[in-house]
Write a protein that holds these residues in place. Structure first.
Motif, PDB file in Angstrom:
ATOM      1  N   GLU A  62     -11.360  42.993  16.395  1.00 15.61           N
ATOM      2  CA  GLU A  62     -12.779  43.208  16.711  1.00 15.61           C
ATOM      3  C   GLU A  62     -13.631  42.042  16.219  1.00 15.61           C
ATOM      4  OE1 GLU A  62     -15.900  44.877  18.520  1.00 15.61           O
ATOM      5  OE2 GLU A  62     -13.844  45.653  18.612  1.00 15.61           O
ATOM      6  N   ARG A  63     -13.361  41.562  15.029  1.00 19.07           N
ATOM      7  CA  ARG A  63     -14.099  40.412  14.491  1.00 19.07           C
ATOM      8  C   ARG A  63     -13.878  39.175  15.348  1.00 19.07           C
ATOM      9  NH1 ARG A  63     -15.304  39.968   8.310  1.00 19.07           N
ATOM     10  NH2 ARG A  63     -15.844  42.122   7.914  1.00 19.07           N
ATOM     11  N   LYS A  65     -13.103  39.112  18.506  1.00 16.53           N
ATOM     12  CA  LYS A  65     -13.815  39.312  19.772  1.00 16.53           C
ATOM     13  C   LYS A  65     -15.295  38.996  19.612  1.00 16.53           C
ATOM     14  CE  LYS A  65     -10.874  42.819  21.896  1.00 16.53           C
ATOM     15  NZ  LYS A  65     -10.772  44.232  22.324  1.00 16.53           N
ATOM     16  N   GLN A  66     -15.883  39.456  18.518  1.00 13.16           N
ATOM     17  CA  GLN A  66     -17.298  39.173  18.264  1.00 13.16           C
ATOM     18  C   GLN A  66     -17.532  37.674  18.101  1.00 13.16           C
ATOM     19  OE1 GLN A  66     -18.188  41.520  14.818  1.00 13.16           O
ATOM     20  NE2 GLN A  66     -18.457  43.423  15.982  1.00 13.16           N
ATOM     21  N   LYS A  67     -16.651  37.020  17.401  1.00 13.95           N
ATOM     22  CA  LYS A  67     -16.774  35.572  17.201  1.00 13.95           C
ATOM     23  C   LYS A  67     -16.674  34.835  18.530  1.00 13.95           C
ATOM     24  CE  LYS A  67     -15.032  31.938  14.202  1.00 13.95           C
ATOM     25  NZ  LYS A  67     -14.103  31.613  13.117  1.00 13.95           N
ATOM     26  N   GLU A  69     -17.425  36.033  21.467  1.00  9.38           N
ATOM     27  CA  GLU A  69     -18.649  36.314  22.220  1.00  9.38           C
ATOM     28  C   GLU A  69     -19.805  35.434  21.742  1.00  9.38           C
ATOM     29  OE1 GLU A  69     -21.634  40.066  22.788  1.00  9.38           O
ATOM     30  OE2 GLU A  69     -19.488  40.481  22.736  1.00  9.38           O
ATOM     31  N   ILE A  70     -19.913  35.255  20.446  1.00 10.94           N
ATOM     32  CA  ILE A  70     -20.966  34.399  19.890  1.00 10.94           C
ATOM     33  C   ILE A  70     -20.764  32.959  20.355  1.00 10.94           C
ATOM     34  CG2 ILE A  70     -21.838  33.382  17.742  1.00 10.94           C
ATOM     35  CD1 ILE A  70     -21.336  36.131  16.437  1.00 10.94           C
TER      36      ILE A  70
END
Length: 97
Positions: A62-63, A65-67, A69-70
């Protein structure tokens, strides 16, 4: 060279910084100078608070994926900025002709 003079030389007003900051600056510089490796910018390696626990695979995923996306948002932003800059440059070149 005295710390006060160094700050003045590089455009900082030592009276605004205060004596405590100038002393801590001197302490940090001397501490770095005594290191075997010498001076090193540690902002990239020591930034942020380290995790006290090991992440589960799902949390780690999840982390990441967030990275991702950023980073995609940053790339999109930079693409827009480049496009706008090119547009302005071509407009300026047309106006000169």
């Amino acid at each position: 060279m005295l710390p006060r003079n160094i700050f003045k030389k590089y455009g900082f007003d030592p009276s605004l910084l205060g004596p405590r900051r100038t002393k801590s600056f001197t302490y940090r510089v001397r501490k770095e100078a005594t290191r075997v490796e010498g001076f090193k910018d540690t902002r990239r390696t020591d930034s942020g608070r380290p995790l006290a626990r090991v992440l589960a695979i799902e949390e780690d995923l999840e982390r990441l994926k967030q990275k991702c996306e950023i980073l995609q948002q940053e790339n999109d932003f930079l693409k827009r900025v480049r496009f706008i800059n090119r547009k302005q440059i071509s407009k300026l070149q047309k106006d000169k002709q």
